[in-house]
Design a protein around this motif. Structure first.
Motif, short mmCIF file in Angstrom:
data_model
loop_
_atom_site.label_atom_id
_atom_site.label_comp_id
_atom_site.label_asym_id
_atom_site.label_seq_id
_atom_site.Cartn_x
_atom_site.Cartn_y
_atom_site.Cartn_z
N GLU A 65 -15.22 11.01 8.15
CA GLU A 65 -15.49 12.26 7.43
C GLU A 65 -14.42 12.54 6.37
N MET A 66 -13.15 12.43 6.76
CA MET A 66 -12.07 12.69 5.82
C MET A 66 -12.04 11.66 4.70
N GLY A 67 -12.30 10.40 5.05
CA GLY A 67 -12.28 9.35 4.05
C GLY A 67 -13.35 9.54 2.99
N ILE A 68 -14.56 9.86 3.41
CA ILE A 68 -15.66 10.02 2.45
C ILE A 68 -15.49 11.29 1.62
N ASN A 69 -15.11 12.39 2.26
CA ASN A 69 -14.89 13.63 1.50
C ASN A 69 -13.79 13.47 0.47
N GLY A 70 -12.69 12.83 0.86
CA GLY A 70 -11.59 12.60 -0.07
C GLY A 70 -11.99 11.67 -1.20
N GLY A 142 -2.67 8.57 4.24
CA GLY A 142 -3.28 9.27 3.11
C GLY A 142 -4.08 8.39 2.18
N PHE A 143 -4.35 8.94 1.01
CA PHE A 143 -5.20 8.28 0.01
C PHE A 143 -4.38 7.51 -1.01
N TYR A 144 -4.89 6.32 -1.35
CA TYR A 144 -4.28 5.44 -2.34
C TYR A 144 -5.32 5.02 -3.37
N ARG A 145 -4.83 4.66 -4.55
CA ARG A 145 -5.64 3.98 -5.55
C ARG A 145 -5.24 2.52 -5.55
N THR A 146 -6.19 1.62 -5.44
CA THR A 146 -5.86 0.20 -5.52
C THR A 146 -5.57 -0.15 -6.98
N ILE A 230 -0.76 13.25 16.03
CA ILE A 230 0.38 12.36 15.84
C ILE A 230 1.21 12.81 14.65
N THR A 231 0.54 13.23 13.60
CA THR A 231 1.24 13.57 12.35
C THR A 231 0.77 14.93 11.85
N PRO A 232 1.08 16.02 12.56
CA PRO A 232 0.56 17.33 12.17
C PRO A 232 1.00 17.79 10.79
N ARG A 233 2.13 17.34 10.30
CA ARG A 233 2.62 17.79 9.00
C ARG A 233 1.98 17.02 7.85
N GLN A 234 1.31 15.91 8.16
CA GLN A 234 0.74 15.08 7.11
C GLN A 234 -0.78 15.09 7.08
N ALA A 235 -1.39 15.91 7.88
CA ALA A 235 -2.83 15.96 7.90
C ALA A 235 -3.28 17.40 7.63
N PRO A 236 -4.43 17.62 7.04
CA PRO A 236 -5.47 16.66 6.75
C PRO A 236 -5.50 16.15 5.32
N TYR A 237 -4.39 15.93 4.71
CA TYR A 237 -4.30 15.27 3.42
C TYR A 237 -5.13 15.98 2.35
N LEU A 238 -5.86 15.16 1.60
CA LEU A 238 -6.56 15.67 0.43
C LEU A 238 -7.64 16.68 0.79
N THR A 239 -8.25 16.56 1.96
CA THR A 239 -9.35 17.45 2.32
C THR A 239 -8.86 18.88 2.52
N ARG A 240 -7.57 19.09 2.56
CA ARG A 240 -7.03 20.43 2.73
C ARG A 240 -7.16 21.24 1.44
N THR A 241 -7.22 20.58 0.28
CA THR A 241 -7.25 21.27 -1.00
C THR A 241 -8.66 21.42 -1.54
#
Length: 241
Positions: A65-70, A142-146, A230-241
């Motif tokens: 879900e997070m991957g596709i939304n982001g 998180g999200f990366y650009r190749t 595991i990483t509460p300070r780093q989630a939910p990444y881009l989907t938060r904005t």
């Protein structure tokens, strides 16, 4: 009585205190946004392909879900190509299981499903610690650009640009790249019960890494997920904005 009621209704309509149009009933129910609809459609397509694969391991619903939304947000901004495959790495799974998927963003077809190693200091069987700092030897989420490919000490490799500030934006400076490694092969799991570990790079099996790199290079989207607990300070990444 009916005549009085009709007169009162006519008065309300003429004064604008009560207005009715035939379309009003149509808008009573909220309509999903185009972005949400597109995400739901793509998620369902992917799930259908996953069901057809009957693989031993499946991706976490939250990672998907997070991957596709982001991905849809980033492609709408022009940050990644909407036509390149989306790659999702699910670190809620151990390294002894296949936890990388590349997804066709149009059909939802799974193009690749394989093993991927995490950073040496992120954990043993499970990746539990993550960092964006130099010489941490940890994976970053998180999200990366190749980006571009090159030939280095690991042979054919793919550079990554972290999109999320403070989470993975030091990836290029840290030389976090996708490459092949002998310790990312299933034979290593048979011997040690887990994959070997990198210095933070998502290392792939030797018989698959070239094909995967070629399919996702240059403006593709990569999402590396770990459970928020595991990483509460780093989630939910881009989907938060």
């Amino acid at each position: 009585m009916l005549r009085k009621t009709g007169l009162m209704l006519a008065l309300l309509l003429s004064t604008g205190l009560f207005a009715y149009t035939p379309q009003q009933n149509i808008t009573l129910q909220p309509i999903a946004s185009t972005a949400n609809t597109a995400a739901e459609i793509l998620i369902q397509k992917v799930r259908n392909h996953l069901d057809g694969m009957k693989a031993k391991t499946t991706i976490s619903p939250k990672a998907l879900e997070m991957g596709i939304n982001g991905f849809l947000k980033l492609s709408a901004k022009g940050s990644v190509s909407p036509d390149k495959p989306l790659t999702i790495i699910d670190f809620s799974l151990p390294s002894s299981q296949k936890r990388l998927w590349t997804v066709d963003p149009i059909t939802g077809k799974i193009l690749h499903h394989t093993y991927v190693a995490h950073g040496r200091n992120s954990g043993g069987l499970m990746a539990k610690k993550f960092s964006n700092t130099h010489s941490s030897y940890m994976s970053s989420l998180g999200f990366y650009r190749t980006a571009e490919t090159y030939s280095g000490k690991h042979g054919y490799s793919l550079r990554l640009d972290g999109i999320e500030k403070g989470v993975n934006d030091q990836a290029r400076q840290r030389a976090i790249v996708i490459h092949g490694a002998e310790y990312a092969n299933p034979e290593f799991i048979k011997k040690y019960g887990r994959l070997g570990r990198s210095l933070g790079c998502p290392a792939l099996p030797m018989n698959q890494y070239k094909a995967i790199i070629d399919s996702i290079k240059e403006d593709g989207c990569l999402f590396i997920y770990a459970p928020p607990l595991i990483t509460p300070r780093q989630a939910p990444y881009l989907t938060r904005t």
